[in-house]
Design an enzyme around this catalytic site. Structure first.
Site, PDB file in Angstrom:
ATOM      1  N   LYS A   1     -11.121   1.710  -7.607  1.00  0.00           N
ATOM      2  CA  LYS A   1     -10.222   0.898  -6.718  1.00  0.00           C
ATOM      3  C   LYS A   1      -9.416   1.637  -5.833  1.00  0.00           C
ATOM      4  CE  LYS A   1     -11.300  -2.581  -7.609  1.00  0.00           C
ATOM      5  NZ  LYS A   1     -12.504  -2.980  -6.964  1.00  0.00           N
ATOM      6  N   PHE A  39      -7.894  -4.590   6.703  1.00  0.00           N
ATOM      7  CA  PHE A  39      -7.962  -5.464   5.599  1.00  0.00           C
ATOM      8  C   PHE A  39      -8.569  -6.805   5.793  1.00  0.00           C
ATOM      9  CE2 PHE A  39      -6.521  -8.357   2.148  1.00  0.00           C
ATOM     10  CZ  PHE A  39      -7.168  -7.735   1.038  1.00  0.00           C
ATOM     11  N   TRP A  65     -13.119   0.618   1.640  1.00  0.00           N
ATOM     12  CA  TRP A  65     -12.563   0.721   2.762  1.00  0.00           C
ATOM     13  C   TRP A  65     -13.298   2.041   3.502  1.00  0.00           C
ATOM     14  CZ3 TRP A  65      -6.748   1.348   3.118  1.00  0.00           C
ATOM     15  CH2 TRP A  65      -5.977   1.178   4.344  1.00  0.00           C
ATOM     16  N   SER A  82      -4.878  -3.065  -9.406  1.00  0.00           N
ATOM     17  CA  SER A  82      -6.331  -3.518  -8.871  1.00  0.00           C
ATOM     18  C   SER A  82      -7.519  -3.339  -9.730  1.00  0.00           C
ATOM     19  CB  SER A  82      -6.541  -2.425  -7.678  1.00  0.00           C
ATOM     20  OG  SER A  82      -7.755  -2.846  -6.843  1.00  0.00           O
ATOM     21  N   THR A 120     -19.736   7.699  -5.685  1.00  0.00           N
ATOM     22  CA  THR A 120     -19.533   7.994  -6.969  1.00  0.00           C
ATOM     23  C   THR A 120     -17.940   7.774  -7.367  1.00  0.00           C
ATOM     24  OG1 THR A 120     -19.987   9.587  -8.689  1.00  0.00           O
ATOM     25  CG2 THR A 120     -18.958  10.522  -6.505  1.00  0.00           C
ATOM     26  N   HIS A 121     -17.843   7.536  -8.775  1.00  0.00           N
ATOM     27  CA  HIS A 121     -16.560   7.179  -9.328  1.00  0.00           C
ATOM     28  C   HIS A 121     -16.469   8.172 -10.177  1.00  0.00           C
ATOM     29  CE1 HIS A 121     -15.289   3.708  -7.485  1.00  0.00           C
ATOM     30  NE2 HIS A 121     -15.643   2.969  -8.194  1.00  0.00           N
ATOM     31  N   ARG A 144      -5.589   6.936  -4.506  1.00  0.00           N
ATOM     32  CA  ARG A 144      -4.423   5.814  -4.184  1.00  0.00           C
ATOM     33  C   ARG A 144      -3.616   6.016  -5.509  1.00  0.00           C
ATOM     34  NH1 ARG A 144      -6.152  -0.501  -4.498  1.00  0.00           N
ATOM     35  NH2 ARG A 144      -4.106  -1.237  -3.406  1.00  0.00           N
ATOM     36  N   ARG A 183      -8.622  -8.030  -2.416  1.00  0.00           N
ATOM     37  CA  ARG A 183      -7.370  -8.923  -3.251  1.00  0.00           C
ATOM     38  C   ARG A 183      -6.101  -9.045  -2.431  1.00  0.00           C
ATOM     39  NH1 ARG A 183      -3.351  -8.045  -6.853  1.00  0.00           N
ATOM     40  NH2 ARG A 183      -3.699  -5.612  -6.048  1.00  0.00           N
ATOM     41  N   MET A 214     -12.224  -6.952   6.886  1.00  0.00           N
ATOM     42  CA  MET A 214     -13.149  -6.782   5.865  1.00  0.00           C
ATOM     43  C   MET A 214     -13.181  -7.690   4.691  1.00  0.00           C
ATOM     44  SD  MET A 214     -12.965  -2.498   5.422  1.00  0.00           S
ATOM     45  CE  MET A 214     -13.737  -2.676   3.804  1.00  0.00           C
ATOM     46  N   THR A 273     -12.549   2.687  -2.221  1.00  0.00           N
ATOM     47  CA  THR A 273     -13.653   3.324  -1.721  1.00  0.00           C
ATOM     48  C   THR A 273     -14.581   2.372  -0.691  1.00  0.00           C
ATOM     49  OG1 THR A 273     -13.693   3.231  -4.382  1.00  0.00           O
ATOM     50  CG2 THR A 273     -15.801   3.979  -3.355  1.00  0.00           C
TER      51      THR A 273
HETATM   52  N1  LIG Z   1      -9.759  -2.739   4.645  1.00  0.00           N
HETATM   53  C1  LIG Z   1      -9.035  -2.305   3.496  1.00  0.00           C
HETATM   54  N2  LIG Z   1      -7.474  -2.029   3.714  1.00  0.00           N
HETATM   55  C2  LIG Z   1      -6.765  -2.086   2.562  1.00  0.00           C
HETATM   56  N3  LIG Z   1      -7.233  -2.194   1.131  1.00  0.00           N
HETATM   57  C3  LIG Z   1      -8.721  -2.364   1.140  1.00  0.00           C
HETATM   58  C4  LIG Z   1      -9.470  -2.478   2.291  1.00  0.00           C
HETATM   59  N4  LIG Z   1     -10.701  -2.789   1.914  1.00  0.00           N
HETATM   60  C5  LIG Z   1     -10.544  -2.707   0.314  1.00  0.00           C
HETATM   61  N5  LIG Z   1      -9.236  -2.495  -0.083  1.00  0.00           N
HETATM   62  C6  LIG Z   1      -8.863  -2.742  -1.310  1.00  0.00           C
HETATM   63  O1  LIG Z   1      -9.280  -1.714  -2.090  1.00  0.00           O
HETATM   64  C7  LIG Z   1      -9.282  -2.162  -3.406  1.00  0.00           C
HETATM   65  C8  LIG Z   1     -10.797  -1.948  -3.886  1.00  0.00           C
HETATM   66  O2  LIG Z   1     -10.920  -0.830  -3.980  1.00  0.00           O
HETATM   67  P1  LIG Z   1     -12.626   0.059  -4.104  1.00  0.00           P
HETATM   68  O3  LIG Z   1     -13.265  -0.571  -2.782  1.00  0.00           O
HETATM   69  O4  LIG Z   1     -12.196   1.445  -4.260  1.00  0.00           O
HETATM   70  O5  LIG Z   1     -13.139  -0.691  -5.395  1.00  0.00           O
HETATM   71  S1  LIG Z   1     -14.305  -0.178  -6.422  1.00  0.00           S
HETATM   72  O6  LIG Z   1     -13.847   0.875  -7.093  1.00  0.00           O
HETATM   73  O7  LIG Z   1     -15.580   0.265  -5.208  1.00  0.00           O
HETATM   74  O8  LIG Z   1     -14.868  -1.444  -7.013  1.00  0.00           O
HETATM   75  C9  LIG Z   1      -8.597  -3.574  -3.338  1.00  0.00           C
HETATM   76  O9  LIG Z   1      -7.405  -3.425  -3.590  1.00  0.00           O
HETATM   77  P2  LIG Z   1      -6.422  -4.439  -4.429  1.00  0.00           P
HETATM   78  O10 LIG Z   1      -6.355  -5.659  -3.276  1.00  0.00           O
HETATM   79  O11 LIG Z   1      -5.110  -3.793  -4.382  1.00  0.00           O
HETATM   80  O12 LIG Z   1      -7.138  -5.068  -5.614  1.00  0.00           O
HETATM   81  C10 LIG Z   1      -8.937  -3.961  -1.862  1.00  0.00           C
HETATM   82  O13 LIG Z   1      -8.307  -5.099  -1.713  1.00  0.00           O
END
Ligand SMILES: Nc1ncnc2c1ncn2[C@@H]1O[C@H](COP(=O)(O)OS(=O)(=O)O)[C@@H](OP(=O)(O)O)[C@H]1O
Length: 304
Positions: free
Chosen positions: A56, A238, A61, A147, A116-117, A139, A266, A241, A59
């Site tokens: 979360k 955001f 992004w 998240s 990877t995580h 983050r 989200r 995407m 990734t």
């Molecule tokens: N473009 C962009 N800008 C800002 N934030 C973004 C973007 N894309 C993904 N997100 C937010 O990233 C969170 C998802 O994290 P991950 O992609 O790491 O998830 S995962 O671990 O791969 O499942 C999740 O955060 P939260 O909204 O706080 O839940 C996503 O909304």
């Protein structure tokens, strides 16, 4: 029952929440545990790029940003497949009847970008032997926790999160998949001094995507026109995407990821934790945080 289509055939499988099994003290799923020897023996290639994050952290992004850079800003090419197919998640196993992340990684042509995580000490050694480039995104702990909680609610194969209060306690204790957030960000922070690691922060990308995308371009030795960079910034915002089925995980079966419970895309914000933490939870969290993050030159912004 979930249905996934692969190459014209339909695969039916039972969706159940994963159980946890530890590898060297790190909670993984029993499915990852079952193929751990293969994960550890994964053969990285010198031109592999690894995207590493705690869950979360942004990734998806950074995956989209990297793919856009690699495809010279060609949005059509970036929509060739869902993000989880373009960039295999090496240790992940959804179900035994579906190709594992390892199998997907072995199938795609080089140069590969992989996800990877894993905490730094569990990364397959071939990535270090091959001196692969790695992009790490971190983050802040509070937004990550929120998240992650909502992700457990919507993704029906994640372990049961319990209530927010219960989840937060497990998160602080590192009793969640991929272990402790604190150890993860610290471990990778230390590793960056000895390896080809670009260490980025979600909050920085949110604050100034142009500056941070330029860092990624430099790291990838890519020189792109200003117009291309503008396009990448625009496309990886955001809202864009969230509307892109090839990035927003809506192509996963709804029995697996239920976006009605909580969308994968989200909030995409810095500071949403304030809508979840009670005053008491926040005080206890800060106290614990100070102890766990003591003595390390790594700081996070909890708001912008
Ligand atoms: N473009 C962009 N800008 C800002 N934030 C973004 C973007 N894309 C993904 N997100 C937010 O990233 C969170 C998802 O994290 P991950 O992609 O790491 O998830 S995962 O671990 O791969 O499942 C999740 O955060 P939260 O909204 O706080 O839940 C996503 O909304």
């Amino acid at each position: 029952m979930s249905v996934e289509k692969k190459k014209g055939t339909t695969v039916h499988w039972e969706v159940t929440r994963n159980e946890i099994a530890e590898v060297e003290g790190i909670p993984l799923t029993t499915r990852m545990y079952g193929i751990w020897d293969k994960i550890w023996a994964f053969q990285a290639k010198p031109d592999d790029l690894l995207i590493a994050t705690y869950a979360k952290a942004g990734t998806t992004w950074i995956q989209e940003i990297v793919d856009m850079i690699q495809q010279d800003g060609d949005t059509k090419k970036c929509k060739r497949a869902a993000v989880y197919e373009r960039i295999p998640f090496i240790e992940w196993v959804v179900h035994e009847s579906l190709p594992s992340g390892l199998e997907q990684a072995e199938k795609i042509p080089s140069p590969r970008t992989l996800k990877t995580h894993l905490p730094v000490q569990l990364v397959p050694p071939s990535f270090w032997e091959q001196n692969c480039k790695i992009i790490y995104v971190a983050r802040n702990a509070k937004d990550s926790a929120v998240s992650y909680y909502h992700f457990h609610r919507m993704n029906q194969i994640m372990p049961e999160p319990g209530t927010w209060e219960e989840f937060l306690e497990k998160y602080k204790a590192g009793k969640v998949l991929w272990g402790s957030w604190y150890d993860h960000v610290k471990g990778w922070w230390k590793a960056k001094d000895n390896h080809r690691i670009l260490y980025l922060f979600y909050e920085d990308i949110k604050e100034n995507p142009r500056r941070e995308i330029q860092k990624v371009m430099k790291f990838l030795e890519k020189d792109l026109e200003k117009e291309v960079l503008d396009k990448i910034i625009q496309n990886t915002q955001f809202e864009n995407m969230k509307d892109n089925p090839m990035a927003n995980y809506t192509t996963k079966p709804p029995e697996l990821m239920n976006h009605k419970i909580s969308p994968f895309m989200r909030k995409g914000a810095v500071g949403d934790w304030k809508n979840h933490f009670t005053v008491a939870q926040n005080e206890r969290f800060d106290e614990d945080y100070e102890q766990k993050m003591e003595g390390i030159s790594l700081t996070f912004r909890m708001e912008l």
